[in-house]
Scaffold this motif. Structure first.
Motif, mmCIF file in Angstrom:
data_model
loop_
_atom_site.group_PDB
_atom_site.id
_atom_site.type_symbol
_atom_site.label_atom_id
_atom_site.label_comp_id
_atom_site.label_asym_id
_atom_site.label_seq_id
_atom_site.Cartn_x
_atom_site.Cartn_y
_atom_site.Cartn_z
ATOM 1 N N UNK A 3 1.155 -1.042 0.134
ATOM 2 C CA UNK A 3 -0.128 0.098 0.436
ATOM 3 C C UNK A 3 0.573 1.459 0.051
ATOM 4 N N UNK A 4 0.287 2.251 -1.035
ATOM 5 C CA UNK A 4 1.248 3.693 -0.701
ATOM 6 C C UNK A 4 0.794 4.000 0.749
ATOM 7 N N UNK A 5 1.553 5.015 0.880
ATOM 8 C CA UNK A 5 1.473 5.973 1.791
ATOM 9 C C UNK A 5 0.554 6.812 2.499
ATOM 10 N N UNK A 6 -0.029 7.133 0.693
ATOM 11 C CA UNK A 6 -1.442 8.388 1.477
ATOM 12 C C UNK A 6 -3.068 7.405 0.917
ATOM 13 N N UNK A 7 -3.100 5.873 1.353
ATOM 14 C CA UNK A 7 -3.263 5.205 0.784
ATOM 15 C C UNK A 7 -5.484 5.104 1.545
ATOM 16 N N UNK A 8 -5.019 5.524 2.618
ATOM 17 C CA UNK A 8 -5.916 5.284 3.644
ATOM 18 C C UNK A 8 -7.048 4.239 3.908
ATOM 19 N N UNK A 9 -7.479 4.370 4.195
ATOM 20 C CA UNK A 9 -8.614 3.003 4.339
ATOM 21 C C UNK A 9 -10.230 2.428 3.570
ATOM 22 N N UNK A 10 -10.236 1.456 3.634
ATOM 23 C CA UNK A 10 -11.835 1.452 3.534
ATOM 24 C C UNK A 10 -12.899 1.916 4.023
ATOM 25 N N UNK A 11 -13.827 2.498 4.107
ATOM 26 C CA UNK A 11 -14.836 3.663 3.835
ATOM 27 C C UNK A 11 -16.512 3.655 3.692
ATOM 28 N N UNK A 12 -17.454 4.017 3.799
ATOM 29 C CA UNK A 12 -18.242 3.904 3.539
ATOM 30 C C UNK A 12 -18.212 3.695 1.943
ATOM 31 N N UNK A 13 -17.921 4.354 0.929
ATOM 32 C CA UNK A 13 -18.686 4.265 -0.065
ATOM 33 C C UNK A 13 -17.613 2.741 -0.981
ATOM 34 N N UNK A 14 -16.120 2.608 -0.308
ATOM 35 C CA UNK A 14 -15.349 1.806 -1.032
ATOM 36 C C UNK A 14 -15.420 0.610 0.648
ATOM 37 N N UNK A 15 -15.959 -0.615 0.454
ATOM 38 C CA UNK A 15 -15.788 -1.139 1.783
ATOM 39 C C UNK A 15 -14.499 -2.287 1.585
ATOM 40 N N UNK A 16 -13.869 -2.678 0.573
ATOM 41 C CA UNK A 16 -11.924 -3.377 0.581
ATOM 42 C C UNK A 16 -11.486 -2.030 0.456
ATOM 43 N N UNK A 17 -10.258 -3.154 0.623
ATOM 44 C CA UNK A 17 -9.459 -2.267 -0.090
ATOM 45 C C UNK A 17 -8.649 -2.758 -1.512
ATOM 46 N N UNK A 18 -9.256 -4.016 -1.497
ATOM 47 C CA UNK A 18 -8.414 -4.897 -2.892
ATOM 48 C C UNK A 18 -9.343 -6.200 -3.116
ATOM 49 N N UNK A 19 -9.672 -6.357 -4.720
ATOM 50 C CA UNK A 19 -11.058 -7.434 -5.258
ATOM 51 C C UNK A 19 -9.570 -8.325 -5.830
ATOM 52 N N UNK A 20 -10.232 -9.448 -5.808
ATOM 53 C CA UNK A 20 -9.531 -10.608 -6.916
ATOM 54 C C UNK A 20 -10.724 -11.432 -7.391
ATOM 55 N N UNK A 21 -10.840 -10.892 -8.426
ATOM 56 C CA UNK A 21 -12.189 -11.563 -9.376
ATOM 57 C C UNK A 21 -11.573 -12.257 -10.379
ATOM 58 N N UNK A 22 -12.302 -13.360 -11.180
ATOM 59 C CA UNK A 22 -12.387 -13.741 -11.879
ATOM 60 C C UNK A 22 -12.672 -13.171 -13.214
ATOM 61 N N UNK A 23 -11.817 -13.059 -14.056
ATOM 62 C CA UNK A 23 -13.101 -12.195 -14.878
ATOM 63 C C UNK A 23 -13.759 -12.636 -16.113
ATOM 64 N N UNK A 24 -14.789 -11.253 -16.178
ATOM 65 C CA UNK A 24 -15.719 -11.964 -17.236
ATOM 66 C C UNK A 24 -16.131 -10.844 -17.896
ATOM 67 N N UNK A 25 -16.260 -11.018 -19.255
ATOM 68 C CA UNK A 25 -16.733 -10.077 -20.134
ATOM 69 C C UNK A 25 -17.568 -9.430 -19.662
ATOM 70 N N UNK A 26 -18.672 -9.823 -19.472
ATOM 71 C CA UNK A 26 -19.792 -9.264 -19.159
ATOM 72 C C UNK A 26 -20.137 -8.623 -17.846
ATOM 73 N N UNK A 27 -18.701 -8.910 -17.525
ATOM 74 C CA UNK A 27 -18.466 -7.296 -16.081
ATOM 75 C C UNK A 27 -17.520 -5.991 -16.444
ATOM 76 N N UNK A 28 -17.770 -6.107 -17.542
ATOM 77 C CA UNK A 28 -16.136 -5.306 -17.807
ATOM 78 C C UNK A 28 -16.745 -3.609 -18.348
ATOM 79 N N UNK A 29 -17.078 -2.925 -17.600
ATOM 80 C CA UNK A 29 -17.838 -1.854 -17.827
ATOM 81 C C UNK A 29 -16.812 -0.478 -18.458
#
Length: 87
Positions: A3-29
């Motif tokens: 993590x970078x020194x200014x990265x902060x922590x999870x909050x109400x907008x983004x409840x996690x810091x890291x996601x590892x997901x299987x790629x699915x073309x239908x989810x590519x936004x």
């Protein structure tokens, strides 16, 4: 990944810091993920195996910005990618 020194922590907008997901073309936004109130990533969590699959890594830096610090200067956030192994 460190993590970078200014990265902060999870909050109400983004409840996690890291996601590892299987790629699915239908989810590519194409960079239009979530809304101003929610990153929308937890909707993709389904406990499926990622072993041997194409993966997508999402990293949230959680930048906290004070208006008084100036609107033209961007603060550096994000992880340091550190290679490991015999190079």
């Amino acid at each position: 990944m460190l993590p970078g020194p200014n990265d902060g922590t999870a909050d109400a907008f983004s409840a996690s810091d890291l996601w590892l997901l299987r790629y699915r073309a239908s989810e590519d936004r194409y960079g239009r993920q979530g809304t101003a109130a929610d990153d929308g990533l937890n909707g993709y969590l389904n406990a499926e195996s990622t072993d041997g699959q194409d993966l997508v890594v999402w990293y949230a830096a959680h930048l906290f910005h004070r208006v008084a610090q100036g609107g033209d200067d961007w603060h550096g956030v994000g992880p340091d990618l550190v290679p490991f192994g015999p190079w």
